[in-house]
Design a protein around this motif. Structure first.
Motif, PDB file in Angstrom:
ATOM      1  N   GLU A 166       0.905  -1.212   0.028  1.00  0.00           N
ATOM      2  CA  GLU A 166       0.119   0.052   0.008  1.00  0.00           C
ATOM      3  C   GLU A 166       0.858   1.405  -0.052  1.00  0.00           C
ATOM      4  O   GLU A 166       0.472   2.310  -0.613  1.00  0.00           O
ATOM      5  N   GLU A 186       3.940   1.315  -1.467  1.00  0.00           N
ATOM      6  CA  GLU A 186       4.573   1.628  -2.744  1.00  0.00           C
ATOM      7  C   GLU A 186       3.183   2.120  -3.508  1.00  0.00           C
ATOM      8  O   GLU A 186       3.532   2.892  -4.575  1.00  0.00           O
ATOM      9  N   GLU A 187       2.042   1.735  -3.581  1.00  0.00           N
ATOM     10  CA  GLU A 187       0.968   2.220  -4.361  1.00  0.00           C
ATOM     11  C   GLU A 187       0.665   3.804  -3.835  1.00  0.00           C
ATOM     12  O   GLU A 187       0.404   4.508  -4.797  1.00  0.00           O
ATOM     13  N   SER A 188       0.710   4.147  -2.772  1.00  0.00           N
ATOM     14  CA  SER A 188       0.616   5.250  -2.477  1.00  0.00           C
ATOM     15  C   SER A 188       1.581   6.430  -2.963  1.00  0.00           C
ATOM     16  O   SER A 188       1.331   7.479  -3.329  1.00  0.00           O
ATOM     17  N   GLN A 189       3.027   5.927  -2.911  1.00  0.00           N
ATOM     18  CA  GLN A 189       4.010   6.601  -3.319  1.00  0.00           C
ATOM     19  C   GLN A 189       3.834   6.777  -5.114  1.00  0.00           C
ATOM     20  O   GLN A 189       4.021   7.953  -5.486  1.00  0.00           O
ATOM     21  N   ARG A 190       3.331   5.915  -5.548  1.00  0.00           N
ATOM     22  CA  ARG A 190       2.944   5.939  -7.062  1.00  0.00           C
ATOM     23  C   ARG A 190       2.001   6.963  -7.315  1.00  0.00           C
ATOM     24  O   ARG A 190       2.097   7.692  -8.265  1.00  0.00           O
ATOM     25  N   ASN A 191       0.744   6.891  -6.601  1.00  0.00           N
ATOM     26  CA  ASN A 191      -0.061   7.927  -6.518  1.00  0.00           C
ATOM     27  C   ASN A 191       0.522   9.344  -6.430  1.00  0.00           C
ATOM     28  O   ASN A 191      -0.010  10.255  -7.249  1.00  0.00           O
ATOM     29  N   ASP A 250       3.409  10.274  -6.967  1.00  0.00           N
ATOM     30  CA  ASP A 250       4.225  10.566  -8.353  1.00  0.00           C
ATOM     31  C   ASP A 250       3.360  10.911  -9.431  1.00  0.00           C
ATOM     32  O   ASP A 250       3.733  11.955 -10.207  1.00  0.00           O
ATOM     33  N   ARG A 251       2.370  10.217  -9.660  1.00  0.00           N
ATOM     34  CA  ARG A 251       1.440  10.409 -10.654  1.00  0.00           C
ATOM     35  C   ARG A 251       0.533  11.933 -10.541  1.00  0.00           C
ATOM     36  O   ARG A 251       0.531  12.796 -11.298  1.00  0.00           O
ATOM     37  N   LYS A 252       0.331  12.027  -9.207  1.00  0.00           N
ATOM     38  CA  LYS A 252      -0.371  13.291  -8.816  1.00  0.00           C
ATOM     39  C   LYS A 252       0.584  14.601  -9.249  1.00  0.00           C
ATOM     40  O   LYS A 252       0.208  15.564  -9.505  1.00  0.00           O
ATOM     41  N   LYS A 253       1.778  14.460  -8.760  1.00  0.00           N
ATOM     42  CA  LYS A 253       2.713  15.551  -8.975  1.00  0.00           C
ATOM     43  C   LYS A 253       3.047  15.763 -10.361  1.00  0.00           C
ATOM     44  O   LYS A 253       3.239  16.794 -10.862  1.00  0.00           O
ATOM     45  N   GLU A 296      -2.625  12.151  -0.182  1.00  0.00           N
ATOM     46  CA  GLU A 296      -1.858  10.969  -0.419  1.00  0.00           C
ATOM     47  C   GLU A 296      -0.688  10.820   0.528  1.00  0.00           C
ATOM     48  O   GLU A 296      -0.305   9.724   1.258  1.00  0.00           O
TER      49      GLU A 296
END
Length: 409
Positions: free
Chosen positions: A106, A108-113, A115-118, A188
């Protein structure tokens, strides 16, 4: 005349001497016999004292053996409890480990979120910057100065921009998108922070549980060592007692799991093995499994007080063992704990018999047998102190033990 008298006196004297000698010899013989009798009586008395002493010693040894067996049972109960705790701790550790792995995924998923939102924020921000450059080129300096006088901090720029009333509707929509993206990123980040906090807490709990598990494992090892030592002493005492008596006892087996596995295998075999051909069911009136009728241990207790699952017929190795009733063989095999070479016969009508510690088995699983048929030869295989026939009667599909003497005729 004097000569004749003298001769008579000589005869009388001779007879007297002979009588005296005979009397002395007889007296001496009686004295020796009395002395011998006294000696024998003294030896009998000493022997009786020795017997009484041995009886007292055996009684004390038996009491000590009972105490050892009770302690062994308690240690086994403790081991069962410790192993239950160990298994429970292991389940908790496995659950925490799974939770940690899930939390890490989770995170890792939050970090991806994030990065995506950035990336999405950067894209909108670049669009807004283009608008600012267009405003500057078109001469709308006042709005640009208003937005830029707070410096390069984007949060401050966007907050100030929110208050700017002169911007166009398109500029306001872009600013709203930037605000939403920043809020999503912040959300996030909070989720990520909370997940990391939970992860650290779970890891602390995991370390604590692992330490507790290791402590439990160490205690199990210590208890097993103590159990083995007590069982070895008890078995040595059992052998010692049996060397002084004709009693036969089975040695103490401490591995409950193996014993339970054997019982499960017996039940499975009795319920699953089918006769290879036709067979005749038993009458329920069982015959003795051997011609030797001396019973060295009864059901359900040994003379020492320990549990005994059947009756033992004391007999030499190689004595024929007979089927106590008609039926078919469900087990003819070997186990290095308990029964050694053993045979189990299903007689139908819910009655099963078991014959243990044989030196040799002459039947096979599935074979039909008749009452009185030779099935094995007695021995001392398995956990025993001497050759005998161990005989059990069991009832129903669960093979519940019962007193064999209630069925022998």
């Amino acid at each position: 005349m004097e000569s004749k008298f003298f001769k008579i006196l000589c005869v009388i004297f001779s007879v007297a001497l002979i009588f005296s000698a005979t009397f002395t010899a007889e007296a001496a013989s009686k004295s020796d016999l009395q002395n011998e009798k006294n000696k024998i009586e003294n030896e009998i008395s000493a022997s009786q004292k020795k017997i009484d002493s041995l009886k007292a010693e055996k009684s004390q040894q038996t009491e000590y053996l009972n105490a050892l067996q009770e302690k062994i049972n308690l240690i086994q109960d403790k081991l069962d409890n410790l192993e239950g705790q160990r298994d429970s701790l292991q389940r908790e550790i496995d659950a925490i480990q799974q939770k940690i792995e899930k939390t890490e995924a989770e995170i890792e998923e939050s970090q991806r979120n994030i990065d995506r939102k950035k990336a999405e924020f950067k894209e909108v921000y670049e669009v807004y910057c283009q608008r600012l450059r267009a405003m500057y080129i078109s001469g709308n300096v006042s709005t640009l100065e208003m937005l830029l006088e707070t410096g390069m901090d984007m949060s401050a720029i966007l907050t100030r921009a929110e208050m700017v009333k002169q911007v166009s509707s398109q500029d306001k929509e872009t600013l709203d998108q930037l605000m939403i993206k920043m809020q999503e990123i912040e959300k996030e980040r909070q989720i990520l922070s909370q997940k990391k906090l939970e992860l650290n807490e779970d890891k602390e709990v995991l370390d604590k549980q692992k330490a507790e598990l290791q402590s439990s494992i160490d205690e199990i090892a210590a208890s097993k060592k103590e159990l083995d030592a007590e069982a070895a002493e008890a078995n040595a005492l059992i052998r010692s007692l049996d060397s002084k008596t004709t009693g036969i006892m089975e040695l103490i087996e401490t591995d409950r799991k193996k014993l339970q596995q054997i019982e499960n295998e017996l039940r499975n075999a009795n319920n699953s093995v089918k006769p290879s051909g036709e067979y005749q069911a038993g009458t329920g009136q069982l015959g003795y499994p051997t011609s030797w009728r001396h019973i060295s241990a009864y059901y359900p207790r040994y003379p020492s007080g320990g549990y005994h699952s059947g009756v033992d017929f004391d007999c030499p190795t190689g004595t024929p063992v007979y089927a106590s009733d008609s039926g078919y063989v469900t087990v003819a095999g070997w186990t290095n704990t308990g029964f050694g070479n053993y045979v189990m016969i299903n007689h139908g009508n819910g009655i099963t018999t078991l014959y243990g510690h044989n030196s040799r088995v002459v039947v096979s699983a599935g074979q039909a047998v008749k009452k009185g048929q030779l099935i094995a030869y007695s021995g001392a295989t398995g956990n025993v102190t001497g050759p005998h026939v161990h005989f059990e009667v069991r009832l129903g599909p669960n093979l519940t033990r019962t007193n064999p003497l209630n069925y022998l005729r």
